[in-house]
Design a protein around this motif. Structure first.
Motif, PDB file in Angstrom:
ATOM      1  N   GLY A 113     -39.179   9.699 101.196  1.00 31.57           N
ATOM      2  CA  GLY A 113     -40.135   8.600 101.099  1.00 31.57           C
ATOM      3  C   GLY A 113     -41.457   8.998 100.483  1.00 31.57           C
ATOM      4  N   ALA A 114     -42.049  10.092 100.959  1.00 35.63           N
ATOM      5  CA  ALA A 114     -43.355  10.519 100.453  1.00 35.63           C
ATOM      6  C   ALA A 114     -43.277  10.925  98.990  1.00 35.63           C
ATOM      7  CB  ALA A 114     -43.885  11.676 101.300  1.00 35.63           C
ATOM      8  N   ALA A 115     -42.205  11.594  98.610  1.00 40.87           N
ATOM      9  CA  ALA A 115     -42.063  12.035  97.217  1.00 40.87           C
ATOM     10  C   ALA A 115     -41.906  10.849  96.271  1.00 40.87           C
ATOM     11  CB  ALA A 115     -40.858  12.971  97.098  1.00 40.87           C
ATOM     12  N   PHE A 116     -41.155   9.829  96.687  1.00 40.04           N
ATOM     13  CA  PHE A 116     -41.025   8.628  95.865  1.00 40.04           C
ATOM     14  C   PHE A 116     -42.373   7.929  95.737  1.00 40.04           C
ATOM     15  CE2 PHE A 116     -36.508   9.188  96.042  1.00 40.04           C
ATOM     16  CZ  PHE A 116     -35.971   8.387  95.046  1.00 40.04           C
ATOM     17  N   ALA A 117     -43.106   7.834  96.844  1.00 37.27           N
ATOM     18  CA  ALA A 117     -44.415   7.183  96.804  1.00 37.27           C
ATOM     19  C   ALA A 117     -45.367   7.921  95.878  1.00 37.27           C
ATOM     20  CB  ALA A 117     -44.997   7.108  98.213  1.00 37.27           C
ATOM     21  N   GLU A 118     -45.330   9.250  95.925  1.00 37.88           N
ATOM     22  CA  GLU A 118     -46.223  10.057  95.084  1.00 37.88           C
ATOM     23  C   GLU A 118     -45.975   9.798  93.597  1.00 37.88           C
ATOM     24  OE1 GLU A 118     -47.235  14.804  94.356  1.00 37.88           O
ATOM     25  OE2 GLU A 118     -46.210  14.159  96.187  1.00 37.88           O
ATOM     26  N   LYS A 119     -44.725   9.503  93.250  1.00 32.29           N
ATOM     27  CA  LYS A 119     -44.383   9.229  91.855  1.00 32.29           C
ATOM     28  C   LYS A 119     -44.459   7.750  91.505  1.00 32.29           C
ATOM     29  CE  LYS A 119     -41.566  13.215  90.657  1.00 32.29           C
ATOM     30  NZ  LYS A 119     -40.361  13.655  89.899  1.00 32.29           N
ATOM     31  N   GLY A 120     -44.866   6.910  92.476  1.00 35.16           N
ATOM     32  CA  GLY A 120     -44.941   5.481  92.215  1.00 35.16           C
ATOM     33  C   GLY A 120     -43.591   4.818  92.113  1.00 35.16           C
ATOM     34  N   LEU A 121     -42.590   5.378  92.788  1.00 34.12           N
ATOM     35  CA  LEU A 121     -41.225   4.880  92.729  1.00 34.12           C
ATOM     36  C   LEU A 121     -40.828   4.224  94.043  1.00 34.12           C
ATOM     37  CD1 LEU A 121     -39.554   7.996  91.052  1.00 34.12           C
ATOM     38  CD2 LEU A 121     -40.164   5.831  89.915  1.00 34.12           C
ATOM     39  N   VAL A 122     -39.844   3.343  93.973  1.00 34.38           N
ATOM     40  CA  VAL A 122     -39.305   2.672  95.156  1.00 34.38           C
ATOM     41  C   VAL A 122     -38.044   3.379  95.624  1.00 34.38           C
ATOM     42  CG1 VAL A 122     -38.187   0.559  95.980  1.00 34.38           C
ATOM     43  CG2 VAL A 122     -40.275   0.414  94.626  1.00 34.38           C
ATOM     44  N   THR A 142     -44.522   0.918  97.059  1.00 32.37           N
ATOM     45  CA  THR A 142     -43.753   2.048  96.552  1.00 32.37           C
ATOM     46  C   THR A 142     -43.371   2.960  97.709  1.00 32.37           C
ATOM     47  OG1 THR A 142     -45.775   3.277  96.067  1.00 32.37           O
ATOM     48  CG2 THR A 142     -44.817   1.976  94.275  1.00 32.37           C
ATOM     49  N   GLY A 143     -42.607   3.997  97.394  1.00 32.30           N
ATOM     50  CA  GLY A 143     -42.066   4.862  98.428  1.00 32.30           C
ATOM     51  C   GLY A 143     -40.954   4.147  99.170  1.00 32.30           C
ATOM     52  N   PHE A 144     -40.737   4.545 100.410  1.00 31.28           N
ATOM     53  CA  PHE A 144     -39.697   3.916 101.227  1.00 31.28           C
ATOM     54  C   PHE A 144     -40.077   2.464 101.490  1.00 31.28           C
ATOM     55  CE2 PHE A 144     -38.013   2.723 105.417  1.00 31.28           C
ATOM     56  CZ  PHE A 144     -36.664   2.954 105.221  1.00 31.28           C
ATOM     57  N   ALA A 145     -39.197   1.541 101.130  1.00 32.45           N
ATOM     58  CA  ALA A 145     -39.510   0.119 101.279  1.00 32.45           C
ATOM     59  C   ALA A 145     -38.223  -0.673 101.410  1.00 32.45           C
ATOM     60  CB  ALA A 145     -40.314  -0.389 100.079  1.00 32.45           C
TER      61      ALA A 145
END
Length: 373
Positions: free
Chosen positions: A121-130, A341-344
């Motif tokens: 989750g945190a890594a996806f959020a850091e990259k602006g990804l869902v 973004t991130g975990f959603a």
């Protein structure tokens, strides 16, 4: 090869994967249909009515982080249809991170959703990804109904959710059912995960009919995970299943057998024993859904100390609902920005009213029935 198209459907040859492809065509989104067997995938895709109007490629890919990362390079969204996700999802999620692609799947595995949030989750959020696992009828449509309840008034802190549908599980859904039998389902109480006590069926009242239905916690579902840490909600319990009582009685019996005979086995022996038990009940490819036959009901009671709201959403063709939700999620992410973004969850990433409108525009759900007391 890297993707030349904005969407990759990984596992496109399965029942749900085909429906995702159908709705991507209707959204005019170019896609890559990927799987282990290119010939099988091509045969499935080429059988879709109107597919000649779509822009797509068919590729074979190994289920490794390296191979998937290379394939996803250049894509904006990956719709992952390859489960069980607790076993096979990690490589896909990591490959999405490596390639900079959003991740969507249809999982009903609560342990995978919790694990995915913690690990990625945190890594996806850091990259602006869902990172959105569980974008599917059995979870998202109920989440929409819950959010319709919550928007009615403040103070509705407890969600009692029921999800029922009429039809037969696909092969992949059957795999998920058996994987869930080895896990411990949880509900949310005072914003903490609490394990369901024992394994048994629960009789529930079904909106609009006199007969009751037999349900299960269904692996706990994704709703307790999505609403954990939501400031509006403290408690979430979910029951679900299919309308076919005979089928549900078989699932309950299997769940009890797994609890009593397979779970106590050493870890190395559990999967072997479960596979043997599953051999006789694996579902094949069910027939294409018929809206006059394949119905769904998502019912939510939202309660607070002094208030009570109920929302019921009636729909049809739950697998089509899943295919459309995946395709619309991809469409939104290709052409716009997510709400989170991130975990959603689906509703957190795209908005519950927007998803409701999309399902209604394709005739798959009706207007929510909202009552207060």
């Amino acid at each position: 090869m890297s993707s030349k198209h904005p969407v990759v459907v990984y596992g496109a040859s399965g029942y749900t994967g085909r429906l995702v492809v159908e709705y991507l065509r209707e959204h005019n989104l170019p896609f890559v249909a990927a799987g282990r067997d290119a010939d099988r995938t091509r045969k499935v895709v080429e059988s879709i009515p109107g597919i000649e109007t779509a822009t797509y490629d068919v590729v074979a890919v190994e289920h490794t982080v390296e191979a998937l990362s290379e394939l996803f390079e250049g894509a904006k969204v990956v719709c992952n249809m390859v489960g069980p996700f607790a076993t096979l999802g990690h490589e896909v999620a990591q490959a999405c991170l490596n390639a900079g692609a959003h991740y969507l799947d249809t999982t009903g595995e609560q342990d995978w959703i919790i694990d995915a949030e913690a690990k990625y989750g945190a890594a996806f959020a850091e990259k602006g990804l869902v990172l959105s696992p569980g974008l599917a009828q059995m979870y998202t449509t109920g989440e929409i109904a819950a959010n319709v309840c919550l928007e009615q008034e403040a103070g509705l802190e407890t969600l009692d959710i029921l999800v029922l549908w009429k039809g037969f599980p696909t092969y992949a859904s059957t795999q998920t059912i058996f994987v869930n039998l080895l896990t411990t389902p949880h509900y949310l109480e005072n914003n903490e995960y609490v394990a369901w006590e024992g394994i048994r069926g629960y009789e529930v009242a079904v909106p609009g009919q006199h007969a009751t239905a037999l349900t299960l916690p269904w692996g706990g579902t994704s709703h307790p995970v999505w609403f954990k840490n939501d400031p509006r909600v403290a408690n979430v319990k979910v029951l679900g299943g299919v309308f076919d009582r005979t089928l549900m009685e078989g699932v309950v019996q299997m769940a009890q057998m797994v609890e009593e005979q397979i779970k106590p086995l050493p870890a190395a022996e559990r999967q072997v024993a479960l596979s043997k038990a599953a051999e006789g009940v694996q579902a094949g490819m069910p027939p294409r859904e018929n809206p006059r036959v394949n119905r769904s009901i998502d019912s939510v009671y939202a309660t607070g100390p002094l208030s009570h709201v109920r929302t019921v959403i009636r729909g049809n063709c739950n697998y089509k609902q899943t295919g459309l939700l995946q395709a619309y999620g991809a469409h939104h992410l290709v052409h716009g920005r997510p709400l989170q973004t991130g975990f959603a969850s689906g509703c957190q990433a795209f908005g519950h009213r927007r998803l409701l409108g999309v399902l209604q525009s394709f005739g798959l759900v009706g207007e929510p029935e909202v009552t207060r007391s």
